[in-house]
Design a protein around this motif. Structure first.
Motif, PDB file in Angstrom:
ATOM      1  N   ASP A 124       0.825  -1.214   0.000  1.00 14.82           N
ATOM      2  CA  ASP A 124       0.000   0.000   0.000  1.00 14.82           C
ATOM      3  C   ASP A 124       0.857   1.262   0.000  1.00 14.82           C
ATOM      4  O   ASP A 124       0.488   2.269  -0.606  1.00 14.82           O
ATOM      5  N   LEU A 125       2.003   1.209   0.679  1.00 18.69           N
ATOM      6  CA  LEU A 125       2.904   2.358   0.692  1.00 18.69           C
ATOM      7  C   LEU A 125       3.450   2.621  -0.712  1.00 18.69           C
ATOM      8  O   LEU A 125       3.482   3.769  -1.177  1.00 18.69           O
ATOM      9  N   VAL A 126       3.854   1.562  -1.395  1.00 22.38           N
ATOM     10  CA  VAL A 126       4.354   1.711  -2.766  1.00 22.38           C
ATOM     11  C   VAL A 126       3.256   2.251  -3.682  1.00 22.38           C
ATOM     12  O   VAL A 126       3.517   3.084  -4.558  1.00 22.38           O
ATOM     13  N   ALA A 127       2.026   1.805  -3.453  1.00 28.44           N
ATOM     14  CA  ALA A 127       0.902   2.299  -4.258  1.00 28.44           C
ATOM     15  C   ALA A 127       0.726   3.805  -4.067  1.00 28.44           C
ATOM     16  O   ALA A 127       0.462   4.537  -5.028  1.00 28.44           O
ATOM     17  N   LEU A 128       0.882   4.283  -2.840  1.00 30.52           N
ATOM     18  CA  LEU A 128       0.776   5.721  -2.575  1.00 30.52           C
ATOM     19  C   LEU A 128       1.915   6.481  -3.260  1.00 30.52           C
ATOM     20  O   LEU A 128       1.708   7.572  -3.800  1.00 30.52           O
ATOM     21  N   PHE A 162      16.494  12.637  -4.703  1.00 36.82           N
ATOM     22  CA  PHE A 162      15.143  12.978  -5.126  1.00 36.82           C
ATOM     23  C   PHE A 162      14.086  12.328  -4.233  1.00 36.82           C
ATOM     24  O   PHE A 162      12.932  12.185  -4.614  1.00 36.82           O
ATOM     25  N   TRP A 163      14.472  11.921  -3.013  1.00 40.28           N
ATOM     26  CA  TRP A 163      13.460  11.363  -2.103  1.00 40.28           C
ATOM     27  C   TRP A 163      12.466  12.426  -1.641  1.00 40.28           C
ATOM     28  O   TRP A 163      11.355  12.107  -1.239  1.00 40.28           O
ATOM     29  N   GLY A 164      12.856  13.694  -1.757  1.00 42.38           N
ATOM     30  CA  GLY A 164      11.930  14.760  -1.390  1.00 42.38           C
ATOM     31  C   GLY A 164      10.684  14.800  -2.255  1.00 42.38           C
ATOM     32  O   GLY A 164       9.665  15.373  -1.852  1.00 42.38           O
ATOM     33  N   GLU A 165      10.747  14.174  -3.430  1.00 39.76           N
ATOM     34  CA  GLU A 165       9.594  14.164  -4.329  1.00 39.76           C
ATOM     35  C   GLU A 165       8.416  13.381  -3.759  1.00 39.76           C
ATOM     36  O   GLU A 165       7.274  13.581  -4.184  1.00 39.76           O
ATOM     37  N   ILE A 166       8.687  12.476  -2.815  1.00 38.73           N
ATOM     38  CA  ILE A 166       7.596  11.675  -2.229  1.00 38.73           C
ATOM     39  C   ILE A 166       7.382  12.025  -0.752  1.00 38.73           C
ATOM     40  O   ILE A 166       6.744  11.293  -0.010  1.00 38.73           O
ATOM     41  N   LYS A 167       7.930  13.144  -0.337  1.00 38.94           N
ATOM     42  CA  LYS A 167       7.786  13.585   1.047  1.00 38.94           C
ATOM     43  C   LYS A 167       6.314  13.658   1.472  1.00 38.94           C
ATOM     44  O   LYS A 167       5.951  13.273   2.585  1.00 38.94           O
ATOM     45  N   GLN A 168       5.459  14.145   0.568  1.00 39.90           N
ATOM     46  CA  GLN A 168       4.052  14.341   0.923  1.00 39.90           C
ATOM     47  C   GLN A 168       3.370  13.047   1.325  1.00 39.90           C
ATOM     48  O   GLN A 168       2.452  13.041   2.154  1.00 39.90           O
ATOM     49  N   VAL A 169       3.802  11.921   0.747  1.00 46.12           N
ATOM     50  CA  VAL A 169       3.220  10.623   1.107  1.00 46.12           C
ATOM     51  C   VAL A 169       3.384  10.370   2.599  1.00 46.12           C
ATOM     52  O   VAL A 169       2.435   9.973   3.294  1.00 46.12           O
ATOM     53  N   ALA A 213      17.502  -3.858  15.884  1.00 37.70           N
ATOM     54  CA  ALA A 213      17.567  -2.397  15.956  1.00 37.70           C
ATOM     55  C   ALA A 213      17.007  -1.905  17.282  1.00 37.70           C
ATOM     56  O   ALA A 213      15.968  -2.381  17.745  1.00 37.70           O
ATOM     57  N   LEU A 214      17.691  -0.960  17.890  1.00 39.14           N
ATOM     58  CA  LEU A 214      17.230  -0.403  19.157  1.00 39.14           C
ATOM     59  C   LEU A 214      16.274   0.764  18.951  1.00 39.14           C
ATOM     60  O   LEU A 214      15.393   1.003  19.780  1.00 39.14           O
ATOM     61  N   LEU A 215      16.427   1.504  17.861  1.00 39.69           N
ATOM     62  CA  LEU A 215      15.493   2.590  17.576  1.00 39.69           C
ATOM     63  C   LEU A 215      14.224   2.029  16.967  1.00 39.69           C
ATOM     64  O   LEU A 215      14.268   1.139  16.107  1.00 39.69           O
ATOM     65  N   LEU A 216      13.101   2.532  17.393  1.00 37.14           N
ATOM     66  CA  LEU A 216      11.814   2.100  16.863  1.00 37.14           C
ATOM     67  C   LEU A 216      11.581   2.710  15.481  1.00 37.14           C
ATOM     68  O   LEU A 216      11.974   3.846  15.223  1.00 37.14           O
ATOM     69  N   TYR A 217      10.928   1.941  14.615  1.00 40.87           N
ATOM     70  CA  TYR A 217      10.541   2.461  13.296  1.00 40.87           C
ATOM     71  C   TYR A 217       9.013   2.429  13.232  1.00 40.87           C
ATOM     72  O   TYR A 217       8.407   1.369  13.041  1.00 40.87           O
ATOM     73  N   PRO A 218       8.372   3.571  13.420  1.00 40.10           N
ATOM     74  CA  PRO A 218       6.917   3.587  13.560  1.00 40.10           C
ATOM     75  C   PRO A 218       6.123   3.555  12.267  1.00 40.10           C
ATOM     76  O   PRO A 218       4.902   3.424  12.302  1.00 40.10           O
ATOM     77  N   VAL A 219       6.790   3.700  11.105  1.00 45.31           N
ATOM     78  CA  VAL A 219       6.079   3.719   9.827  1.00 45.31           C
ATOM     79  C   VAL A 219       5.953   2.302   9.283  1.00 45.31           C
ATOM     80  O   VAL A 219       6.943   1.586   9.193  1.00 45.31           O
ATOM     81  N   SER A 220       4.739   1.898   8.933  1.00 43.68           N
ATOM     82  CA  SER A 220       4.437   0.574   8.384  1.00 43.68           C
ATOM     83  C   SER A 220       4.403  -0.463   9.503  1.00 43.68           C
ATOM     84  O   SER A 220       4.392  -0.137  10.690  1.00 43.68           O
ATOM     85  N   LEU A 221       4.441  -1.736   9.110  1.00 41.19           N
ATOM     86  CA  LEU A 221       4.463  -2.838  10.064  1.00 41.19           C
ATOM     87  C   LEU A 221       5.809  -3.545  10.025  1.00 41.19           C
ATOM     88  O   LEU A 221       5.940  -4.678  10.510  1.00 41.19           O
ATOM     89  N   ALA A 222       6.830  -2.893   9.436  1.00 33.50           N
ATOM     90  CA  ALA A 222       8.134  -3.523   9.287  1.00 33.50           C
ATOM     91  C   ALA A 222       8.788  -3.805  10.630  1.00 33.50           C
ATOM     92  O   ALA A 222       9.488  -4.805  10.796  1.00 33.50           O
TER      93      ALA A 222
END
Length: 292
Positions: free
Chosen positions: A10-14, A45-52, A164-173
């Motif tokens: 779903d993230l890739v679709a967005l 060019f990752w800034g191009e998808i910042k809005q997602v 990893a000790l830092l949490l990654y809150p985006v997605s279910l990864a």
């Protein structure tokens, strides 16, 4: 910190909807890094998808939950953060930095790397939106882990062995939901567990992102006071039906994932429901500390 649950599909679709050519260009760029054996340029060019990510995270910092107002006219306050650093990894904690100088964890935090996670520089599950405080000032090129660093892997789903000790809150990864790791006592972030990997992960995130620094606790205090007043109105025998309805709406708004400091608000709401006297005591202390 809260989870922004979304599948990779779903993230890739967005992303494809926002910028149809982005995924193809990203794969080409990664292949060039692989050929070079590391991250080689800064024509990003990752800034191009910042809005997602801004939309997915409700305009909030992934780590401290500060609301970053202005997705359209002030998007520069939203920084694209690489969860795993793309060009180098510095050893942490850095005792030359004032806010970490006295922090010596009893668990491993990983070694430094000169190459970093260059294969993840354009992976959708390596991005989050963060504030300047959390991203540029604190996160920088640090990435503490318990296990062995796996900088040659190009798929975050296969990197759980790093622990990893830092949490990654985006997605279910990330297998851990942040709210199952960190909770709040009043305005203070605290570990939800008293020992073990979950405790170590909570302490690391609290120390790493300085989640109990005054610049955050003072703002959480105002949210808690507002929440207290709304909950008192919603349960008051003297309030009218209209007043109770408005108060209930305020409670729902403050505890909504779209609001800042949702995790703190949820923790205080649970405390209020379980022990109103303790909740009142905390609010009394917070009110006393308000500037006049």
């Amino acid at each position: 910190m809260i989870r922004y649950a979304i599948s990779e599909t779903d993230l890739v679709a967005l992303i494809n909807s926002e910028k149809p050519s982005w995924m193809g260009r990203a794969k080409q760029r990664i292949q060039s890094y692989i050929a070079a054996g590391g991250y080689t340029d800064d024509s990003d060019f990752w800034g191009e998808i910042k809005q997602v990510y801004i939309t997915l995270q409700h305009e909030k910092c992934a780590y401290c939950e500060t609301k970053l107002q202005g997705a359209v006219l002030a998007s520069k306050v939203h920084e694209v953060e690489h969860y795993r650093p793309k060009s180098e990894v510095k050893a942490w904690p850095n005792h030359n930095v004032a806010h970490w100088k006295d922090f010596t964890p009893a668990w491993p935090t990983g070694t430094a790397s000169n190459t970093g996670y260059y294969k993840l520089a354009y992976h959708p599950l390596n991005y989050a939106i963060a504030c300047t405080r959390c991203n540029s000032t604190l996160k920088s090129s640090y990435f503490p882990i318990r296990g062995n660093r796996d900088t040659q892997n190009g798929n975050p789903a296969d990197m759980q062995g790093e622990s990893a000790l830092l949490l990654y809150p985006v997605s279910l990864a990330d297998p851990d939901d942040p709210q199952d790791i960190i909770t709040f006592e009043g305005v203070l972030a605290v570990p939800k567990h008293s020992a073990g990997p979950a405790y170590e992960r909570a302490v690391t995130n609290i120390e790493f992102f300085q989640l109990n620094h005054e610049d955050l606790t003072s703002r959480r205090a105002q949210e808690i006071i507002n929440l207290w007043m709304a909950m008192e109105a919603a349960t008051s025998t003297h309030a009218s039906t209209a007043e109770k309805k408005m108060a209930t709406k305020v409670i729902a708004s403050l505890c909504n994932p779209r609001s800042q400091f949702t995790s703190c608000a949820n923790s205080f709401q649970r405390l209020y429901n379980d022990d109103r006297t303790e909740a009142e005591s905390i609010v009394g202390i917070l009110v006393q500390a308000l500037p006049e």
